[in-house]
Design a protein around this motif. Structure first.
Motif, PDB file in Angstrom:
ATOM      1  N   ALA A 121       0.762  -1.135  -0.068  1.00  0.00           N
ATOM      2  CA  ALA A 121       0.009  -0.018   0.115  1.00  0.00           C
ATOM      3  C   ALA A 121       0.617   1.356  -0.041  1.00  0.00           C
ATOM      4  N   LYS A 122       0.199   2.270  -0.388  1.00  0.00           N
ATOM      5  CA  LYS A 122       0.956   3.566  -0.188  1.00  0.00           C
ATOM      6  C   LYS A 122       1.244   4.174   1.143  1.00  0.00           C
ATOM      7  N   LYS A 123       2.448   4.660   1.230  1.00  0.00           N
ATOM      8  CA  LYS A 123       2.843   5.156   2.300  1.00  0.00           C
ATOM      9  C   LYS A 123       1.824   5.854   3.336  1.00  0.00           C
ATOM     10  N   GLU A 124       1.231   6.762   2.381  1.00  0.00           N
ATOM     11  CA  GLU A 124       0.260   7.945   3.235  1.00  0.00           C
ATOM     12  C   GLU A 124      -1.056   7.157   3.866  1.00  0.00           C
ATOM     13  N   LEU A 137      -0.602  -2.932  12.105  1.00  0.00           N
ATOM     14  CA  LEU A 137      -0.644  -4.175  12.756  1.00  0.00           C
ATOM     15  C   LEU A 137      -0.981  -5.422  12.094  1.00  0.00           C
ATOM     16  N   GLY A 138      -1.555  -5.273  10.869  1.00  0.00           N
ATOM     17  CA  GLY A 138      -1.951  -6.374  10.047  1.00  0.00           C
ATOM     18  C   GLY A 138      -0.515  -6.854   9.144  1.00  0.00           C
ATOM     19  N   GLY A 139       0.408  -5.980   9.336  1.00  0.00           N
ATOM     20  CA  GLY A 139       1.732  -6.536   8.335  1.00  0.00           C
ATOM     21  C   GLY A 139       1.620  -5.837   7.150  1.00  0.00           C
ATOM     22  N   VAL A 140       0.804  -4.731   6.922  1.00  0.00           N
ATOM     23  CA  VAL A 140       0.866  -4.308   5.427  1.00  0.00           C
ATOM     24  C   VAL A 140       2.000  -3.572   5.112  1.00  0.00           C
ATOM     25  N   ILE A 141       2.565  -3.680   4.115  1.00  0.00           N
ATOM     26  CA  ILE A 141       3.919  -3.135   3.666  1.00  0.00           C
ATOM     27  C   ILE A 141       3.756  -1.795   2.769  1.00  0.00           C
ATOM     28  N   TYR A 142       4.199  -0.698   3.111  1.00  0.00           N
ATOM     29  CA  TYR A 142       4.056   0.441   2.566  1.00  0.00           C
ATOM     30  C   TYR A 142       5.338   0.958   1.707  1.00  0.00           C
ATOM     31  N   ILE A 143       4.984   1.584   0.549  1.00  0.00           N
ATOM     32  CA  ILE A 143       5.853   2.148  -0.163  1.00  0.00           C
ATOM     33  C   ILE A 143       5.625   3.607  -0.585  1.00  0.00           C
TER      34      ILE A 143
END
Length: 276
Positions: A121-124, A137-143
């Protein structure tokens, strides 16, 4: 006894609903605001449950988040017709790609989310209040999409994490929400990731939302979303030189599936491909 105050209170309670029925634009924006608040409230409720269960950031929290989000479809009158769930049953890590349409995608994602699956997902998103916290908390990786070099390095890290932790990684190859009745050109990041890690790709296609959700028409009603999970595509033996062809193959397959599920004509022939 003067009861005029009671009449005024009743009018104040009823008038907003009358206005909503009379003004479609007002009704649309009210529903969008309600949806946003709903997401924030559910996220805030899910946070302590995740912390109690896992103590912090953990992909297993996605099961909790999914349970909360799946309840939303009843509020908005959405129904999902899902085909191909058995195609998620792969051994080991994989890359999942799907089309990306609107803010409602979250409900579609959580409706079929397989175990040990994280999203890119986007960092915003990280700064979106309780929604940002629950995705963390769900582990989403931000770019950070504004800095290509960062995105590439993050994708390399994603590959390492994916293999070490036996994860499925969910990516939107269009790169952004797309409200048209077609797919945007695919970016190659997801395909480079799959080829470099030599893991399979699973394609997920959602039918068009335009019959019940369309910002340009101020439309947000109930509706049915058709979802199809396609058989995996193996990448074993493929190299970086095969990425462009693989991207074109997936784009063509997902695009034809999108038109079929949406009952729309394929108005443009041939696949599209992003240079990135």
């Amino acid at each position: 006894m003067d009861l005029s105050w009671l009449l005024w209170i009743c009018l104040l309670l009823v008038i907003p609903f009358i206005l909503l029925e009379m003004n479609s634009t007002l009704k649309f924006h009210f529903k969008i605001v309600f949806y946003t608040v709903h997401c924030l409230v559910l996220s805030a409720l899910a946070v302590p449950v995740c912390l109690i269960k896992s103590g912090g950031r953990n992909v297993e929290n996605m099961r909790i988040i999914s349970a909360f989000v799946r309840s939303m479809k009843y509020v908005y009158g959405l129904r999902f017709e899902v085909k191909g769930l058995e195609n998620f049953k792969v051994e080991g890590p994989c890359v999942i790609i799907s089309n990306h349409q609107s803010i409602l995608d979250m409900m579609g994602l959580m409706e079929i989310l397989p175990d040990r699956c994280v999203q890119i997902a986007k960092k915003e998103l990280l700064y979106a209040g309780s929604v940002g916290l629950i995705t963390y908390l769900g582990g989403v990786i931000y770019i950070n999409r504004k800095r290509t070099s960062d995105a590439k390095s993050v994708m390399e890290e994603v590959g390492t994490i994916m293999m070490n932790e036996n994860l499925k990684v969910w990516i939107y190859p269009e790169g952004t929400r797309n409200i048209s009745d077609d797919l945007l050109p695919f970016k190659k990041g997801a395909f480079h990731l799959a080829v470099k890690a030599q893991v399979p790709i699973i394609q997920v296609v959602y039918s068009s939302f335009s019959s019940f959700y369309d910002r340009s028409k101020q439309l947000f009603t109930s509706g049915t979303i058709k979802v199809e999970i396609l058989p995996k595509i193996e990448t074993t033996g493929l190299t970086a030189e095969d990425v462009s062809e693989l991207t074109e193959q997936c784009y063509a397959t997902m695009r034809s599936t999108f038109f079929r599920l949406s009952n729309k004509e394929n108005k443009v022939n041939g696949p599209k491909l992003s240079s990135k």
